[in-house]
Enzyme design. Structure first.
Site, mmCIF file in Angstrom:
data_model
loop_
_atom_site.group_PDB
_atom_site.id
_atom_site.type_symbol
_atom_site.label_atom_id
_atom_site.label_comp_id
_atom_site.label_asym_id
_atom_site.label_seq_id
_atom_site.Cartn_x
_atom_site.Cartn_y
_atom_site.Cartn_z
ATOM 1 C CE1 TYR A 47 30.674 19.193 -19.497
ATOM 2 C CE2 TYR A 47 30.991 18.701 -16.836
ATOM 3 C CZ TYR A 47 30.940 20.180 -17.636
ATOM 4 O OH TYR A 47 31.142 20.842 -17.496
ATOM 5 N N GLY A 54 30.918 22.633 -19.695
ATOM 6 C CA GLY A 54 29.688 23.291 -19.863
ATOM 7 C C GLY A 54 28.998 23.149 -21.211
#
Length: 515
Positions: A47, A54
């Site tokens: 990530y 997000g």
């Protein structure tokens, strides 16, 4: 860098201390960085490193676009508004972020860590707008403004100068701006370091405020010829709140050489032909004196609980994702969520407001000729009526307390969803910490007014019967402000004294009384 204490952080934030890194300090971070590069090379999905952010994390981003991805993260988050954070707050958040990144679970480049140390050494302070973070993925917005400045954009202050372009500051220092890549940007912004940096400064200021309040209470009690009995440690011994016991101990010890306080002794009833004796002296005092250990003791307990929470956070890693190089794991979670700090800051804020209220009540009594043990009205020693003494200052103290009460609504329960409902709960810890900081500033203004009033009372009555602690407080006050003979503007003196009271170096002689 050894385990970071609140005292060390404050010293560095105020420019009285430094941070140095050894090779051993950097080893864990280097190991995590090498592990990260291996995982990027193997094209693992990480990530914020090989994905978007997000709700856009479903987007895969090629490692070849790493630097652009990190740059765009900083750019889109640089949306803060409002006045800039104070230089001490910016330095505090840099120290806090450095401490978190050094623990070796973020994967940042060693150059980023070394650059943070250099900026602290050279006193480079980024212009960081105070508002714009919800504290959910950490303090994304203000930390992005730090990342922007370290990348050569935005504005900074160099060694106390006015704002200059970051690029110009880099030229003066003879260094190139950082190129943030791999996981540098997301690790720099994805943590609670703004909240914990401000909260750490708040913790130190709040604890000093309790001690200063204890000194003011003692002088106030002596001027009113109060009963020392209320400070007796035996009272605290059977109500074992640590803060109350601490205040009993301090006040009892500091008052032991006072001839102004009524000593404790057993009292006998006088002969009373009809069974009643009216209009005798009260055997105990008003609550501003009698309940001082209980009132300030409760505040001390809150201050210590807050400080413990902040110290724990300074010893933590607030980031996402987290690297565990020794186990070859990358875990995605929510260590950036600042709920602990939000609750602690709101709790501290209420205690700070209570301290200000308590001080204002002492000012009100000591300036009232009906209740102040024959001192003049508003502490004006001559031509009362022609001169008004501290009448205006007392009103200012009342106004400050009234305004502080409007700041008492907790921030930590104001969660509002954002980020396409990805951040569907947010702690707002940074708002809570900033609010507590503002409350502390106003508390010190109230304490400054009280200090001026009580010092004036000593000038009027003399210090022959006072404790050495009260005489020391009076001498300290007179080093910063002259007695009030004729009316004069007091605004500048209140401001000067409030800053002196809140500065650790200035009040060091007074704090030594508690050693």
């Amino acid at each position: 860098m050894q385990q970071l204490t609140l005292e060390h952080l404050e010293a560095v934030a105020l420019g009285h201390g430094d941070v140095r890194l050894s090779d051993s300090d950097l080893e864990a971070a280097r190991k995590a960085h090498r592990f990260l590069l291996q995982r990027i090379e193997s094209r693992q999905r990480i990530y914020g490193v090989t994905t978007g952010y997000g709700p856009l994390a479903s987007t895969y981003v090629s490692p070849e676009q790493s630097a652009l991805l990190q740059q765009n993260l900083v750019y889109h988050l640089c949306s803060g508004v409002g006045e800039p954070l104070a230089p001490s707050q910016v330095r505090a958040l840099m120290v806090a972020r450095l401490a978190s990144l050094l623990r070796g679970h973020s994967g940042v480049s060693p150059l980023l860590l070394e650059r943070l140390v250099l900026w602290l050494k050279e006193d480079v302070v980024a212009e960081i707008p105070a508002r714009g973070t919800v504290g959910a993925s950490g303090d994304l917005t203000p930390l992005a403004h730090l990342a922007r400045a370290m990348s050569g954009s935005g504005r900074v202050s160099l060694q106390g100068s006015g704002w200059i372009p970051s690029e110009e500051a880099h030229r003066r220092l003879g260094i190139s701006p950082l190129q943030l890549e791999h996981k540098d940007a997301i690790s720099l912004v994805n943590g609670t370091s703004v909240t914990v940096g401000i909260a750490a400064l708040n913790a130190m200021q709040a604890q000093r405020a309790v001690k200063l309040s204890a000194l003011l209470v003692l002088l106030y009690a002596e001027l009113l010829n109060g009963h020392r009995e209320a400070f007796h440690p035996r009272i605290g011994a059977i109500r074992p709140h640590p803060g109350q016991q601490q205040l009993h101990g301090w006040l009892w010890r500091l008052s032991e050489d006072s001839a102004a306080l009524k000593p404790w002794r057993a009292h006998s009833l006088p002969d009373m032909p009809c069974g009643l004796a009216l209009n005798r002296d009260l055997p105990q005092d008003a609550y501003t004196l009698r309940c001082a250990p209980q009132a300030l003791g409760a505040v001390w307990d809150v201050c210590r609980q807050h400080a413990d929470t902040v110290a724990c956070e300074l010893d933590a890693v607030s980031d996402n994702p987290l690297l565990f190089a020794e186990d070859e794991m990358i875990l995605h979670g929510g260590n950036f969520f600042g709920q602990h700090l939000a609750f602690a800051s709101d709790h501290l804020n209420n205690a700070v407001i209570q301290m200000a209220l308590y001080s204002e009540r002492r000012i009100a009594r000591i300036t009232d000729p009906q209740r102040n043990n024959n001192l003049p009205a508003f502490m004006q020693p001559r031509d009362t009526g022609l001169h008004s003494g501290f009448m205006g200052a007392q009103v200012s103290a009342t106004a400050l307390v009234a305004e502080l009460r409007t700041h008492a609504m907790p921030a930590s329960i104001q969660s509002i969803p954002t980020n396409a409902d990805n951040q569907d709960i947010v702690p707002l810890g940074t708002v809570a910490a900033r609010r507590a900081s503002t409350s502390l500033e106003q508390l010190y203004q109230v304490l400054a007014i009280e200090t001026l009033v009580l010092a004036q009372a000593v000038d009027i009555r003399g210090d022959a019967t006072l404790s050495e602690a009260s005489r020391k407080l009076h001498r300290w006050a007179r080093e910063h402000a002259a007695p009030l003979l004729d009316d004069r503007p007091l605004a500048e003196e209140i401001d000067t004294l409030s800053h002196a009271l809140s500065h650790p170096t200035s009040v060091k002689p007074l704090m030594a009384l508690f050693d």
